[in-house]
Design a protein around this motif. Structure first.
Motif: not given
Length: 496
Positions: A364-380
């Motif tokens: 199983e995977k556990r994920i820590v994630v953050g994005f830049s505001a200009d990315k497609d947040l829904t698809q990611c």
């Protein structure tokens, strides 16, 4: 031209040799602290606040002239690398192989992970803080004296040119920042080899909205009498025609250099590898092939040159095995396998997930994630939710950076993310990394840290990775000028 920081951002006490500043890490005056800046911090903050916009090569040509056109030295071998993906990896692999062959190699790459100094290195050794200060102050002075409104990338490129030549390198490997034709690095006139790794849709507001238009921009690095090597995923007709117009020495593919059988090893007709029944594309393998092809082509074209030292198969094998940090980088911490990857957009996320499932299908995977505001947040978000048991296995974080996507925006993009781990009162990356590490150890999970490059430094620090790392006085303003520049440029492009 004035390179000083905005007066609303700092107060300077010139009575101190290192200068004393009142500065807000949040970018406002609401949370002022008093601190002494080091010379390095002062210079980097000054650089990061520059928000000049360039639309052609004039600034960089003037700066290059002021520096004496250092990389036009016929005794320096220049290798120029562009591409949508893989250019940084290919540049590193080529540089390391040439170093192993006995060359003194300067390498310019971007972006950096934990320290600005990662961008500029010689034989794997990062430029020192004192050398950054020395050469950056020199560039600032030249820009002021010659009224050159240079950008962040142009100043950084000029800094690298000055440092490399003073240090006596005999090879320089340059990675373009954005595009190619108008990139700051494209003032070099006589590269020994130009490389285009791949072409895909990126920065469409600036480079064009088709693969063909973007390819034309990247192909702007092609020079007369220099061979051009291209990776497998490029529009050959477009680049080949530009190579012909520019009178390149020749147009080469990896198959031309390595042979078709070698380039198709362990892959299906769609370039996918199969592991544990899962198809995925390992771009590191592709990047290694491009780098190996480049090295063999260099050797082929410079076999009689006194400047070029012979590169053995062992040098190529060892050099191309190198991989930049945070590109499916694996470490073990508290018995937990941790994978760090700067997958930050939907295609990259899908590639990362496929490789995770192929490499570790039963964990199983556990994920820590953050994005830049200009990315497609829904698809990611959708991509990440597909690889975990439930949303609680995802930890949302927010980098201390002006370009970071707010946690609330990520949840708005996909309401399921509201069930993930986050803390709006303490958005620090280190808190969630440590929590995720504890839970991953308890549940025997793989821990994945991914997303924006801006979160990686703090994540790596929380994981105990020892490396050069810029202070928060620097990282808090990283990208501020670039963000303003990008917004202004995209706004002007829309008006046109």
């Amino acid at each position: 031209m004035n390179f000083l920081l905005p007066s609303s951002a700092v107060t300077i006490d010139n009575t101190l040799s290192s200068c004393k500043y009142k500065v807000s890490l949040s970018g406002t005056m609401a949370e002022e602290i008093e601190c002494e800046y080091t010379e390095y911090e002062k210079n980097l903050r000054k650089l990061y606040h520059i928000d000049n916009v360039k639309r052609d090569l004039l600034n960089m040509e003037e700066l290059n002239d002021a520096l004496g056109k250092p990389l036009d030295d016929p005794n320096i071998i220049v290798i120029h690398v562009a591409g949508t993906n893989g250019k940084g990896s290919v540049a590193l692999k080529v540089a390391k192989s040439l170093e192993l062959g006995g060359h003194k190699v300067g390498l310019l790459i971007s972006p950096h992970i934990s320290s600005f100094r990662e961008r500029i290195s010689i034989n794997g050794n990062l430029i020192s803080e004192s050398q950054v200060n020395k050469h950056l102050q020199k560039i600032f002075r030249l820009c002021n004296e010659n009224s050159i409104p240079a950008t962040f990338f142009e100043i950084t490129t000029g800094l690298s040119f000055s440092y490399f030549v003073e240090s006596g390198v005999d090879v320089v490997v340059l990675e373009t920042g954005l595009g190619g034709r108008l990139d700051a690095t494209n003032v070099v006139t006589k590269p020994k080899l130009c490389i285009i790794t791949s072409i895909g849709l990126e920065h469409t507001a600036i480079l064009g909205n088709t693969v063909e238009l973007i390819a034309a921009e990247k192909a702007g690095i092609i020079k007369k009498s220099a061979p051009i090597l291209v990776g497998p995923n490029v529009p050959h007709e477009v680049i080949r025609e530009i190579a012909k117009e520019k009178e390149a020495e020749g147009y080469y593919t990896c198959e031309d250099i390595l042979g078709i059988d070698h380039c198709k090893d362990n892959r299906d007709d769609n370039d996918a590898m199969i592991l544990n029944g899962v198809k995925y594309i390992d771009y590191d393998v592709e990047n290694s092939r491009v780098a190996a092809s480049a090295l063999k082509l260099l050797q082929m074209k410079n076999s009689n040159s006194l400047l070029f030292k012979r590169i053995s198969e062992d040098h190529i094998m060892r050099g191309t095995s190198q991989r930049p940090n945070c590109r499916f980088e694996e470490i073990v911490k508290q018995s937990v396998r941790v994978i760090l990857d700067i997958a930050h957009n939907p295609p990259a996320m899908k590639t990362l997930i496929a490789k995770l499932q192929a490499t570790y299908p039963d964990q199983e995977k556990r994920i820590v994630v953050g994005f830049s505001a200009d990315k497609d947040l829904t698809q990611c978000s959708n991509a990440l939710l597909s690889v975990v048991r439930n949303p609680s296995a995802i930890h949302l974080v927010e980098a201390v950076n002006l370009r970071a996507a707010k946690i609330e925006k990520i949840i708005d993009a996909d309401p399921k993310m509201g069930q993930s781990n986050f803390d709006v009162k303490d958005r620090s990356i280190s808190v969630q990394v440590k929590l995720a590490l504890t839970l991953a150890e308890k549940n025997n999970e793989i821990l994945v840290v991914c997303g924006s490059v801006f979160l990686m430094s703090e994540a790596r620090e929380a994981l105990g990775i020892q490396e050069a790392r810029d202070s928060k006085l620097i990282t808090s303003v990283a990208g501020s000028g670039l963000l303003k520049c990008k917004q202004r440029l995209e706004s002007e492009t829309k008006k046109e």
